[in-house]
Design a protein around this motif. Structure first.
Motif, PDB file in Angstrom:
ATOM      1  N   GLN A   1      -4.844   6.786  -1.870  1.00 62.35           N
ATOM      2  CA  GLN A   1      -4.150   5.483  -1.365  1.00 62.35           C
ATOM      3  C   GLN A   1      -4.136   4.348  -2.617  1.00 62.35           C
ATOM      4  O   GLN A   1      -5.432   4.268  -3.197  1.00 62.35           O
ATOM      5  CB  GLN A   1      -4.745   5.044  -0.303  1.00 62.35           C
ATOM      6  CG  GLN A   1      -4.163   3.700   0.677  1.00 62.35           C
ATOM      7  CD  GLN A   1      -5.031   3.472   1.897  1.00 62.35           C
ATOM      8  OE1 GLN A   1      -5.916   2.547   1.904  1.00 62.35           O
ATOM      9  NE2 GLN A   1      -4.549   3.960   3.063  1.00 62.35           N
TER      10      GLN A   1
ATOM     11  N   ASP B   1       0.519   5.511   0.337  1.00 64.28           N
ATOM     12  CA  ASP B   1      -0.568   6.586   0.879  1.00 64.28           C
ATOM     13  C   ASP B   1       0.118   7.828   0.874  1.00 64.28           C
ATOM     14  O   ASP B   1       1.374   8.081   1.397  1.00 64.28           O
ATOM     15  CB  ASP B   1      -0.981   6.010   2.301  1.00 64.28           C
ATOM     16  CG  ASP B   1      -1.935   6.918   2.845  1.00 64.28           C
ATOM     17  OD1 ASP B   1      -2.384   7.745   2.332  1.00 64.28           O
ATOM     18  OD2 ASP B   1      -2.484   6.699   3.939  1.00 64.28           O
TER      19      ASP B   1
ATOM     20  N   THR C   1       0.942  -1.361  -0.039  1.00 64.50           N
ATOM     21  CA  THR C   1       0.034  -0.135  -0.066  1.00 64.50           C
ATOM     22  C   THR C   1       0.741   1.182  -0.026  1.00 64.50           C
ATOM     23  O   THR C   1       1.684   1.356   0.556  1.00 64.50           O
ATOM     24  CB  THR C   1      -0.779  -0.057   1.245  1.00 64.50           C
ATOM     25  OG1 THR C   1      -1.902  -1.093   1.313  1.00 64.50           O
ATOM     26  CG2 THR C   1      -1.715   1.486   1.314  1.00 64.50           C
TER      27      THR C   1
END
Length: 746
Positions: free
Chosen positions: A554, A542, A540
């Motif tokens: 995100q 962000d 991930t």
């Protein structure tokens, strides 16, 4: 019935009970510092634990969704990568990154609840009304081992409102809330009430809700070629048969705290008199549940200790509601299930140093379940004269231990590593059919190993699985405007009782009863199933402004390979002989294969203007893509969501908040061929929402599917909501619905 049942209390008495039974005790004030136990004020849906990839749903994010749904799963509509698998009006199943139902770990107030039904009509989230939900955590990335085992996907953790206590010197705190709603499509309506009476150390809370709806309507007639055969009640051309429901829930909570200790007891009771299922051959004709849930939390110099023990008893019955019942003289096909679920958890969070923290724990669950179908007459025949035992004395016991190490190496680097070991033991007793006659409509002597029930009874049913879960996460935060998380997990899930022990292959009717997929096919279990093991890589990124107020983006990418994935195969593939069908539905068995799932979720927000005469404007959006394949056949996985997106413009002026939302779903062309899964067309929907808040009153207004577009959900399943049950009609989504809800605090 459990002795603590709240269901028997008249509403007037139950509402007054807290005030009558509570005695304020000012002498119980804490002598030293105490932990803050008032409910946490939360904001819109946002990540709150970036290391674990958690999405938190609470505050106004919950309030605006409660007005439009009586289904707690419906509160999760804005979670990236999450969609809803169609079922009953309060029983939708969340699917997260292509994995749903038992493949997810779903906890309600710390309880691991289990569907006690051959059609999974009572999933965990159906046991709590949306009005009683305080917050929801969704682990969509790599799920830490401490969040639960016996699952291969993410985790959903639902909390009711935290106990609240009076401030020092405040005296007795009395507060509450009452609300009601109406929805035009299906004539849905309901009410809810909560009442709190608390001193500085003791808190008593009561909550009750009721919700009901008739059948909803699609935007246009959709039953092409379907000629009704029922003489009881035929739904109209746009009416989605067997989509009605009624649900009643009550809960009573008693909490005590002193200094850094909290002890809380929650009692819950549910009564669902009826709930239709348009994608199942059966309907729910009653579901009652009693729950007791005791937890302890203590703060110590070394960290925190948590302990919990719970018990839940479910009594569940199925038959045909009026849209599926052939005639007023028919007794249908009564089916009964009783489930008893007991669990315990002990967990310690130990602060080893300023850098290191260790979480260790043990978990135990004992589950007992029997599923039987009463005969419809005393005369020997197809459904008589004996009781049909689908699963008799089913047992599923699980014992886990886990450890998880968190380390903050610097202000920029964090890591988390965990391991969980689980032992799952399953067993079931001997079964029998409706009769001991031989032939296609008979079941044979259950003591004869050449009959279908006799062959099952002759086998050793006891199975023990030893499963191992691993998780590893690494987080890098280079500055105040970005962070990056990556990780790996290995997770395991043992089969459920029906996947292993459903035994009958005697006729289509009986096989049709084993189905929680919504495809209206027939299924039989497989004693030789192995546990599923999923290996997942997830990352991930962000990006956001320093205050997370103006903009954010995100992106999460993931890939999962599942060994021994439990999928459907032709009966002959596992050595079973099933009836031949000519109605385009199919009879299948469960078998271990393999699966690959990969996808990406993108979500973000942008403040377009700050507050001025025209108000403030904020743009939010998300898009999800998923690819799921059976590794053995290269066919599509069943019930996976195609490319989908959501875009919303939110305007706030004073106490008004207004939202224009557009939802887009691509056509579903990759389907599970073995199941005869139907393709669906792409569609777009427009929704409007508005809310106004006074000091103690909140008003919500909205219109779903403003343009009254006709569509069929890719996860809606096959329409069998009325008689006859004909292949080729996907379940359509609701047409336009206007709703209003009002709530007041006191």
């Amino acid at each position: 019935m459990s002795p603590f049942t709240l269901r028997a209390l008249p509403w007037s008495i139950a509402m007054a009970f807290p005030a009558l039974s509570f005695v304020a005790s000012p002498v119980m004030a804490a002598d030293g510092p105490s932990i803050t136990l008032s409910p946490v004020v939360v904001v819109e849906t946002k990540p709150v634990d970036p290391l674990a990839g958690t999405t938190f749903v609470g505050g106004s994010g919950l309030a605006r969704k409660r007005a439009a749904t009586s289904d707690t799963a419906g509160l999760l509509g804005d979670v990236p990568g999450l969609s809803l698998f169609g079922a009953g009006g309060v029983s939708s199943l969340p699917t997260l990154h292509g994995l749903a139902d038992d493949r997810l770990r779903i906890k309600v107030d710390g309880m691991d609840l289990i569907s006690a039904c051959a059609n999974h009509m009572n999933p965990p989230l159906s046991y709590i009304d949306p009005s009683n939900v305080g917050s929801i955590e969704v682990f969509g990335g790599i799920t830490p081992v401490s969040a639960g085992g016996d699952s291969i996907g993410g985790a959903i953790v639902v909390h009711s409102a935290a106990p609240e206590f009076a401030q020092a010197g405040q005296g007795t705190l009395v507060k509450g809330q009452v609300g009601t709603f109406y929805r035009s499509n299906g004539n849905g309506r309901g009410t809810n009430l909560s009442l709190l009476v608390a001193g500085e150390n003791v808190s008593l809370n009561f909550a009750a809700s009721t919700a009901q709806s008739g059948n909803y309507e699609a935007a246009q007639a959709f039953k092409t070629g379907l000629v009704p055969t029922t003489t009881v009640s035929t739904p109209g051309p746009k009416e989605v048969g067997s989509s009605l429901f009624k649900s009643n829930n009550q809960s009573l909570g008693l909490a005590w705290h002193n200094e850094n200790r909290l002890l809380e007891l929650k009692l819950g009771s549910q009564d669902i008199p009826y709930q239709g299922f348009p994608n199942q051959r059966m309907d729910m004709t009653r579901n009652t549940s009693d729950q007791a849930n005791l937890r302890y939390t203590g703060q110590y110099d070394w960290g925190q200790l948590q302990a919990r023990v719970y018990n839940e008893n479910t009594r569940h019955t199925m038959n045909f509601l009026e849209n599926k019942l052939g005639s007023v003289t028919s007794l249908g096909m009564p089916m009964d299930t009783e489930g008893k679920n007991t669990g315990a958890l002990v967990k310690a969070d130990v602060n080893l140093s300023t850098r290191d923290a260790l979480a260790v724990g043990a978990e135990y669950q004992r589950y007992r379940m029997s599923d039987w179908w009463d005969p419809v007459s005393a005369t020997p025949g197809m459904m008589a004269p004996n009781k049909f035992w689908n699963i008799r004395d089913g047992q599923r016991d699980r014992a886990d231990v886990f450890a998880e190490w968190d380390a903050k190496w610097s202000t920029q680097w964090q890591s988390q590593v965990g391991v969980r070991s689980a032992s799952v033991t399953m067993d079931a007793g001997k079964v029998q059919g409706y009769n001991a006659m031989a032939g296609m409509m008979g079941y044979g002597d259950p003591a004869n190993p050449t009959s279908v029930p006799g062959a099952f009874n002759a086998l050793d049913h006891k199975k023990t699985d030893n499963n191992l879960d691993l998780s590893a996460l690494l987080r890098y935060t280079p500055d105040t405007q970005s962070s990056f998380v990556g990780g790996f997990s290995r997770k395991s899930r043992s089969p459920n009782l029906y996947e292993r022990f459903a035994w009958s292959t005697n006729n289509n009717m009986v096989m049709n009863m084993i189905n929680w997929m919504g495809d209206a096919n027939g299924y039989v279990g497989n004693l030789n199933l192995k546990p599923e093991t999923a290996n997942t890589l997830s990352a991930t990124a962000d990006w956001h402004d320093a205050a997370r107020a103006q903009w954010g983006l995100q992106v999460t990418a993931y890939t999962t390979y599942v060994q021994d994935y439990i999928d459907a195969v032709a009966c002959a593939a596992v050595g079973k002989v099933c009836p031949v069908r000519t109605d385009n539905f199919v009879n299948l068995s469960f078998s271990n294969q393999s699966a690959r799932l990969s996808g990406v979720d993108i979500s973000g927000y942008r403040t377009l203007s700050d507050a001025d005469a025209a108000g403030s404007y904020k743009l939010t959006g998300q898009i999800s893509y998923l690819k799921g394949k059976n590794g053995d056949t290269d066919a599509g996985l069943y019930n996976t969501m195609p490319l989908n997106a959501k875009l919303a413009l939110v305007q706030t002026t004073g106490r008004w908040t207004n939202t224009v939302e557009a939802q887009f779903v691509d056509a579903k062309t990759e389907v599970s061929k073995i199941r005869n899964e139907q393709q669906t067309a792409g569609y777009g929907l427009l929704n409007l929402r508005s809310s106004f808040e006074w000091k103690v009153v909140r008003l919500d207004l909205g219109v779903d599917n403003v343009l009254d577009r006709f569509y069929t959900s890719p996860l809606g399943g096959a329409y069998v909501g009325q008689s006859p049950k004909t292949w080729g009609i996907p379940v359509p989504g609701p047409g336009r619905s206007i709703y209003a809800a009002i709530s007041a605090r006191f």
